[in-house]
Design an enzyme around this catalytic site. Sequence first.
Site, PDB file in Angstrom:
ATOM      1  N   VAL A   8     126.650 -45.233  21.395  1.00  0.00           N
ATOM      2  CA  VAL A   8     126.117 -45.782  20.142  1.00  0.00           C
ATOM      3  C   VAL A   8     124.644 -45.393  19.948  1.00  0.00           C
ATOM      4  O   VAL A   8     124.235 -44.980  18.866  1.00  0.00           O
ATOM      5  CB  VAL A   8     126.282 -47.321  20.103  1.00  0.00           C
ATOM      6  CG1 VAL A   8     125.727 -47.874  18.796  1.00  0.00           C
ATOM      7  CG2 VAL A   8     127.735 -47.708  20.262  1.00  0.00           C
ATOM      8  N   ARG A  38     119.505 -46.768  32.747  1.00  0.00           N
ATOM      9  CA  ARG A  38     120.148 -45.653  33.453  1.00  0.00           C
ATOM     10  C   ARG A  38     119.417 -44.329  33.245  1.00  0.00           C
ATOM     11  O   ARG A  38     119.299 -43.509  34.154  1.00  0.00           O
ATOM     12  CB  ARG A  38     121.590 -45.547  32.928  1.00  0.00           C
ATOM     13  CG  ARG A  38     122.542 -44.688  33.697  1.00  0.00           C
ATOM     14  CD  ARG A  38     123.971 -44.934  33.202  1.00  0.00           C
ATOM     15  NE  ARG A  38     124.106 -44.849  31.754  1.00  0.00           N
ATOM     16  CZ  ARG A  38     124.366 -43.724  31.095  1.00  0.00           C
ATOM     17  NH1 ARG A  38     124.543 -42.590  31.739  1.00  0.00           N
ATOM     18  NH2 ARG A  38     124.467 -43.727  29.783  1.00  0.00           N
ATOM     19  N   THR A 109     124.672 -53.772  18.204  1.00  0.00           N
ATOM     20  CA  THR A 109     126.107 -53.521  18.113  1.00  0.00           C
ATOM     21  C   THR A 109     126.803 -54.209  19.284  1.00  0.00           C
ATOM     22  O   THR A 109     127.983 -53.992  19.518  1.00  0.00           O
ATOM     23  CB  THR A 109     126.391 -52.001  18.182  1.00  0.00           C
ATOM     24  OG1 THR A 109     125.744 -51.490  19.354  1.00  0.00           O
ATOM     25  CG2 THR A 109     125.876 -51.286  16.958  1.00  0.00           C
ATOM     26  N   VAL A 138     131.542 -55.682  14.453  1.00  0.00           N
ATOM     27  CA  VAL A 138     132.884 -55.875  13.876  1.00  0.00           C
ATOM     28  C   VAL A 138     133.225 -54.715  12.944  1.00  0.00           C
ATOM     29  O   VAL A 138     132.598 -54.545  11.900  1.00  0.00           O
ATOM     30  CB  VAL A 138     132.970 -57.210  13.092  1.00  0.00           C
ATOM     31  CG1 VAL A 138     134.378 -57.395  12.517  1.00  0.00           C
ATOM     32  CG2 VAL A 138     132.609 -58.397  13.962  1.00  0.00           C
ATOM     33  N   ASP A 205     138.166 -57.829  23.530  1.00  0.00           N
ATOM     34  CA  ASP A 205     137.259 -57.220  22.553  1.00  0.00           C
ATOM     35  C   ASP A 205     137.564 -57.770  21.150  1.00  0.00           C
ATOM     36  O   ASP A 205     136.655 -58.182  20.421  1.00  0.00           O
ATOM     37  CB  ASP A 205     137.425 -55.691  22.592  1.00  0.00           C
ATOM     38  CG  ASP A 205     136.590 -55.001  21.535  1.00  0.00           C
ATOM     39  OD1 ASP A 205     135.379 -54.816  21.774  1.00  0.00           O
ATOM     40  OD2 ASP A 205     137.126 -54.671  20.462  1.00  0.00           O
ATOM     41  N   LYS A 209     135.261 -60.268  18.586  1.00  0.00           N
ATOM     42  CA  LYS A 209     135.038 -59.990  17.161  1.00  0.00           C
ATOM     43  C   LYS A 209     135.523 -61.164  16.303  1.00  0.00           C
ATOM     44  O   LYS A 209     134.882 -61.514  15.300  1.00  0.00           O
ATOM     45  CB  LYS A 209     135.750 -58.698  16.766  1.00  0.00           C
ATOM     46  CG  LYS A 209     135.079 -57.472  17.398  1.00  0.00           C
ATOM     47  CD  LYS A 209     135.955 -56.249  17.306  1.00  0.00           C
ATOM     48  CE  LYS A 209     135.276 -55.036  17.934  1.00  0.00           C
ATOM     49  NZ  LYS A 209     136.209 -53.928  18.205  1.00  0.00           N
ATOM     50  N   GLY A 297     133.912 -45.557  17.334  1.00  0.00           N
ATOM     51  CA  GLY A 297     133.512 -44.146  17.329  1.00  0.00           C
ATOM     52  C   GLY A 297     132.001 -44.021  17.223  1.00  0.00           C
ATOM     53  O   GLY A 297     131.322 -44.937  16.767  1.00  0.00           O
TER      54      GLY A 297
HETATM   55  N1  HSE Z   1     136.175 -50.657  22.019  1.00  0.00           N
HETATM   56  C1  HSE Z   1     136.028 -51.079  20.661  1.00  0.00           C
HETATM   57  C2  HSE Z   1     137.305 -50.751  19.898  1.00  0.00           C
HETATM   58  C3  HSE Z   1     134.847 -50.374  20.075  1.00  0.00           C
HETATM   59  O1  HSE Z   1     138.120 -49.990  20.421  1.00  0.00           O
HETATM   60  O2  HSE Z   1     137.496 -51.255  18.803  1.00  0.00           O
HETATM   61  C4  HSE Z   1     134.358 -50.949  18.800  1.00  0.00           C
HETATM   62  O3  HSE Z   1     133.942 -52.280  18.943  1.00  0.00           O
END
Ligand code: HSE
Length: 320
Positions: A8, A38, A109, A138, A205, A209, A297
């Site tokens: 990102v 890192r 993000t 989101v 995940d 969201k 992405g």
């Molecule tokens: N890993 C998440 C997805 C990335 O695949 O939707 C975006 O939040």
Amino acid sequence: MIIGFGTVGKGFFDLFHEKRAVVQSLGSVEISEIASSRLGYELRPAHDTAERVDKGGKLREEAKDIPETIRRSDADIVCEFTTVNMNNGEPAFSHIRAALESGKHVITTNKGPIALRYRELQSLVAKKGVLLKFKGTVMAGTPSYNILDLLPGLEVKMVRGILNGTSNFILSEVERGRSFEESLVHAQRLGYAEADPTMDIDGYDAALKAIIISNVLGWQDERHSLGGMEISGIRNISPAAGEKTKLLASINEKSASVKSTKLQDGDLLSNVDGVLNALELETDTLGRITSIGPGAGRKQTAQAALTDLVSIVGPLPNNR
Ligand code: HSE
């Protein structure tokens, strides 16, 4: 200032330079520094910094203590792009807190702090009179809860969403005859999956969201938390031919859940395939509104951060 220079961070850095004309129409906005635990630290990064790091390079200086660097920085906006920790939102939470406490606006993000520690952050935002923007948490750059900004007074009754790009991509590939494992590797290569892809596959995940959407809608209680909602993922799902199963988030004032759901023919969400995400809002004034678009992405998530940047620094002339 950019914190975190993975998919990102690099995507935002490149998009910022690609859309330079748009950004500069807002005034003088520069990326003044990049800090990564890192990759190190770089002041006044050159335009090819993301390209250099993509090729295996590092930032020019040794890594610094990030919260301290944020506090000392004279940047006006801190862009927090580190990876998600769904236990306590760290270290992103400390980065964001350091920024807000020192009077800086924040774009992030990172779903961890926004899903898990929203109230603490909002009380800091109110105390300091700064902005905290998190569109990229989101549906990447695809309009999601932020369409509410265009709809004053509208009341949301119910939400359904396909909120995880990786699992939707895998389900679509499996429907086409690919194996689960092969599809996951493909999703990782395309930059969709989290650093720990079990978060995608097991529904966490999407649950983060769903909690973020609930937070925005003011539905903030135990029933809209990781511990209080039903969460299951897409392991062991093998859709029969012609059947559409989606990892569906369902949210209303009283409950939230994320689970694999067989959708009826004719359901608009049943045609949302691949990395596409969808958010369907059941509302009082407009009935049903649906937004569909990429949910993950590099460039797609960078668009979200650019949208947030403009919402802090903008507005753009002629609404562009
Ligand atoms: N890993 C998440 C997805 C990335 O695949 O939707 C975006 O939040």
